[in-house]
Design a protein around this motif. Structure first.
Motif, short mmCIF file in Angstrom:
data_model
loop_
_atom_site.label_atom_id
_atom_site.label_comp_id
_atom_site.label_asym_id
_atom_site.label_seq_id
_atom_site.Cartn_x
_atom_site.Cartn_y
_atom_site.Cartn_z
N MET A 199 27.81 49.58 -10.06
CA MET A 199 27.62 48.20 -10.44
C MET A 199 27.10 47.43 -9.24
O MET A 199 27.44 47.72 -8.11
CB MET A 199 28.94 47.62 -10.95
N GLY A 200 26.27 46.38 -9.48
CA GLY A 200 25.67 45.62 -8.39
C GLY A 200 26.66 44.75 -7.65
O GLY A 200 27.79 44.52 -8.08
N LYS A 201 26.22 44.27 -6.53
CA LYS A 201 27.04 43.42 -5.68
C LYS A 201 27.20 42.05 -6.34
O LYS A 201 26.26 41.49 -6.87
CB LYS A 201 26.36 43.27 -4.33
N THR A 202 28.41 41.52 -6.30
CA THR A 202 28.65 40.18 -6.83
C THR A 202 29.06 39.26 -5.68
O THR A 202 29.65 39.69 -4.70
CB THR A 202 29.78 40.17 -7.89
N ASN A 203 28.71 38.01 -5.82
CA ASN A 203 29.06 37.00 -4.83
C ASN A 203 29.87 35.93 -5.53
O ASN A 203 29.41 35.34 -6.49
CB ASN A 203 27.82 36.35 -4.22
N GLU A 204 31.08 35.67 -5.05
CA GLU A 204 31.89 34.62 -5.63
C GLU A 204 31.49 33.30 -5.01
O GLU A 204 31.41 33.16 -3.79
CB GLU A 204 33.37 34.91 -5.37
N ILE A 205 31.22 32.33 -5.85
CA ILE A 205 30.79 31.00 -5.41
C ILE A 205 31.78 29.99 -5.99
O ILE A 205 32.06 30.02 -7.18
CB ILE A 205 29.37 30.67 -5.91
N GLU A 206 32.29 29.11 -5.15
CA GLU A 206 33.21 28.08 -5.64
C GLU A 206 32.45 26.77 -5.84
O GLU A 206 31.68 26.35 -4.98
CB GLU A 206 34.36 27.87 -4.65
N ARG A 207 32.66 26.15 -6.99
CA ARG A 207 32.04 24.87 -7.31
C ARG A 207 33.09 23.95 -7.94
O ARG A 207 34.07 24.42 -8.50
CB ARG A 207 30.90 25.06 -8.33
N LYS A 208 32.85 22.64 -7.88
CA LYS A 208 33.71 21.67 -8.55
C LYS A 208 33.05 21.27 -9.87
O LYS A 208 31.84 21.13 -9.95
CB LYS A 208 33.90 20.42 -7.69
N VAL A 209 33.89 21.09 -10.89
CA VAL A 209 33.41 20.59 -12.17
C VAL A 209 33.12 19.10 -11.99
O VAL A 209 33.95 18.36 -11.46
CB VAL A 209 34.46 20.82 -13.29
N THR A 210 31.92 18.68 -12.39
CA THR A 210 31.53 17.28 -12.26
C THR A 210 31.03 16.75 -13.60
O THR A 210 30.84 17.51 -14.55
CB THR A 210 30.41 17.11 -11.21
N LYS A 211 30.82 15.47 -13.66
CA LYS A 211 30.34 14.82 -14.88
C LYS A 211 28.82 14.73 -14.83
O LYS A 211 28.24 14.30 -13.85
CB LYS A 211 30.97 13.44 -15.00
N PHE A 212 28.17 15.17 -15.92
CA PHE A 212 26.73 15.06 -16.11
C PHE A 212 26.52 14.25 -17.38
O PHE A 212 26.61 14.79 -18.48
CB PHE A 212 26.07 16.44 -16.27
N GLY A 213 26.29 12.95 -17.24
CA GLY A 213 26.20 12.10 -18.43
C GLY A 213 27.54 12.07 -19.12
O GLY A 213 28.55 11.73 -18.52
N ASN A 214 27.57 12.47 -20.40
CA ASN A 214 28.83 12.53 -21.16
C ASN A 214 29.45 13.92 -21.14
O ASN A 214 30.42 14.17 -21.83
CB ASN A 214 28.59 12.11 -22.62
N SER A 215 28.87 14.83 -20.38
CA SER A 215 29.33 16.23 -20.36
C SER A 215 29.93 16.59 -19.02
O SER A 215 29.68 15.94 -18.01
CB SER A 215 28.16 17.17 -20.64
N LEU A 216 30.72 17.67 -19.01
CA LEU A 216 31.21 18.25 -17.77
C LEU A 216 30.36 19.47 -17.46
O LEU A 216 29.89 20.16 -18.36
CB LEU A 216 32.67 18.68 -17.92
N GLY A 217 30.17 19.75 -16.18
CA GLY A 217 29.37 20.91 -15.82
C GLY A 217 29.52 21.26 -14.36
O GLY A 217 30.25 20.62 -13.61
#
Length: 87
Positions: A1-19
């Motif tokens: 299986m290929g190499k994976t990279n864990e990336i940490e991000r914060k959930v933010t508001k995009f208009g009326n949605s979360l992303g």
């Protein structure tokens, strides 16, 4: 299986949605604006799996409208079709 990279991000508001922004991760798997993906969310594990959607070419003479209608019929008559299968 290929190499994976864990990336940490914060959930933010995009208009009326979360992303989340994940441009680098999308580029690594060859995804860009307008590409289709499938998303599988598992509430038990808290995992979300995003995959490139597989493009399927329809055979000559089969229109996307036909496939949409077929999917609607199969959904509506699912139990009936299952019953016929078992006869």
């Amino acid at each position: 299986m290929g190499k994976t990279n864990e990336i940490e991000r914060k959930v933010t508001k995009f208009g009326n949605s979360l992303g989340i922004s994940m441009t680098d991760a999308l580029k690594k798997v060859g995804l860009g604006q307008g590409d289709a993906v499938t998303i599988d969310a598992n509430p038990l594990t808290g995992e979300i799996l995003i995959k490139k959607a597989k493009k399927i070419s329809l055979p000559e003479g089969i229109s996307p409208d036909f496939m949409d209608t077929l999917a609607d019929v199969m959904t509506e008559y699912d139990q009936t079709l299952r019953g016929l299968k078992d006869r």
